[in-house]
Design an enzyme around this catalytic site. Sequence first.
Site, PDB file in Angstrom:
ATOM      1  CG  HIS A 188     -47.554   7.646 -39.274  1.00  0.00           C
ATOM      2  ND1 HIS A 188     -46.396   8.355 -39.500  1.00  0.00           N
ATOM      3  CD2 HIS A 188     -47.191   6.365 -39.044  1.00  0.00           C
ATOM      4  CE1 HIS A 188     -45.367   7.522 -39.431  1.00  0.00           C
ATOM      5  NE2 HIS A 188     -45.827   6.317 -39.149  1.00  0.00           N
ATOM      6  CB  THR A 228     -44.933  19.330 -63.545  1.00  0.00           C
ATOM      7  OG1 THR A 228     -45.888  20.255 -62.984  1.00  0.00           O
ATOM      8  CG2 THR A 228     -44.203  19.982 -64.711  1.00  0.00           C
ATOM      9  CG  HIS A 241     -45.265   7.143 -42.816  1.00  0.00           C
ATOM     10  ND1 HIS A 241     -43.941   7.407 -42.533  1.00  0.00           N
ATOM     11  CD2 HIS A 241     -45.460   5.834 -42.517  1.00  0.00           C
ATOM     12  CE1 HIS A 241     -43.358   6.294 -42.071  1.00  0.00           C
ATOM     13  NE2 HIS A 241     -44.253   5.327 -42.072  1.00  0.00           N
ATOM     14  CB  CYS A 261     -51.260  19.103 -64.470  1.00  0.00           C
ATOM     15  SG  CYS A 261     -50.070  19.359 -63.150  1.00  0.00           S
ATOM     16  CG  ASP A 299     -53.348  20.430 -67.177  1.00  0.00           C
ATOM     17  OD1 ASP A 299     -52.912  19.284 -67.416  1.00  0.00           O
ATOM     18  OD2 ASP A 299     -52.594  21.400 -66.939  1.00  0.00           O
TER      19      ASP A 299
HETATM   20  C1  RB5 Z   1     -49.598  23.237 -68.666  1.00  0.00           C
HETATM   21  O1  RB5 Z   1     -48.765  23.645 -69.714  1.00  0.00           O
HETATM   22  C2  RB5 Z   1     -48.778  22.986 -67.422  1.00  0.00           C
HETATM   23  O2  RB5 Z   1     -48.312  24.177 -66.886  1.00  0.00           O
HETATM   24  C3  RB5 Z   1     -49.584  22.215 -66.404  1.00  0.00           C
HETATM   25  O3  RB5 Z   1     -50.013  21.019 -66.957  1.00  0.00           O
HETATM   26  C4  RB5 Z   1     -48.849  21.821 -65.140  1.00  0.00           C
HETATM   27  O4  RB5 Z   1     -47.649  21.188 -65.424  1.00  0.00           O
HETATM   28  C5  RB5 Z   1     -48.730  22.854 -64.109  1.00  0.00           C
HETATM   29  O5  RB5 Z   1     -48.210  22.623 -63.013  1.00  0.00           O
END
Ligand code: RB5
Length: 141
Positions: free
Chosen positions: A133, A67, A98, A65, A8
């Site tokens: 595994h 996080t 694993h 993304c 994203d």
């Molecule tokens: C976008 O702002 C953010 O929420 C997305 O990139 C991600 O971190 C969601 O898990």
Amino acid sequence: MKIVIGSDHGGLALKNNVIALLQELGHDGEDVGCFENDSVDYPQFADLVCEKVAKGHADRGILICGTGIGMSMAANRHDNIRAALCSEQYTARMSREHNDANVLCMGERVTGPGIADEIVRTWLGTSFCGGRHLRRIELFN
Ligand code: RB5
């Protein structure tokens, strides 16, 4: 390997770094977007990547993304997808040895470009151990 990659807006810059690394390592990378900094919805890109991996149109997938959390949640809703959210090299290696992870997730706001480089190199270069595994991951579906 054929690697399909998506992000994203929160993962776009790191995705571009990873695409350059895939080229350097001689992999066939396919970028399914996003391509602009405009805000987009990460599950749409998780679906594009996971469908290609699940159908065998790519060997592995990479999703980025902000996080890595949203991408990993969305990816793991797909049958036959084992997505691993990794922020350092050890879990990247173990996710292959694993768990036979076929999708790697990372967070651009969590993991800097140097660590991400190590993670991708390790994750692509590590084989599944199989044995006990395999029995365990077969219990997923
Ligand atoms: C976008 O702002 C953010 O929420 C997305 O990139 C991600 O971190 C969601 O898990």
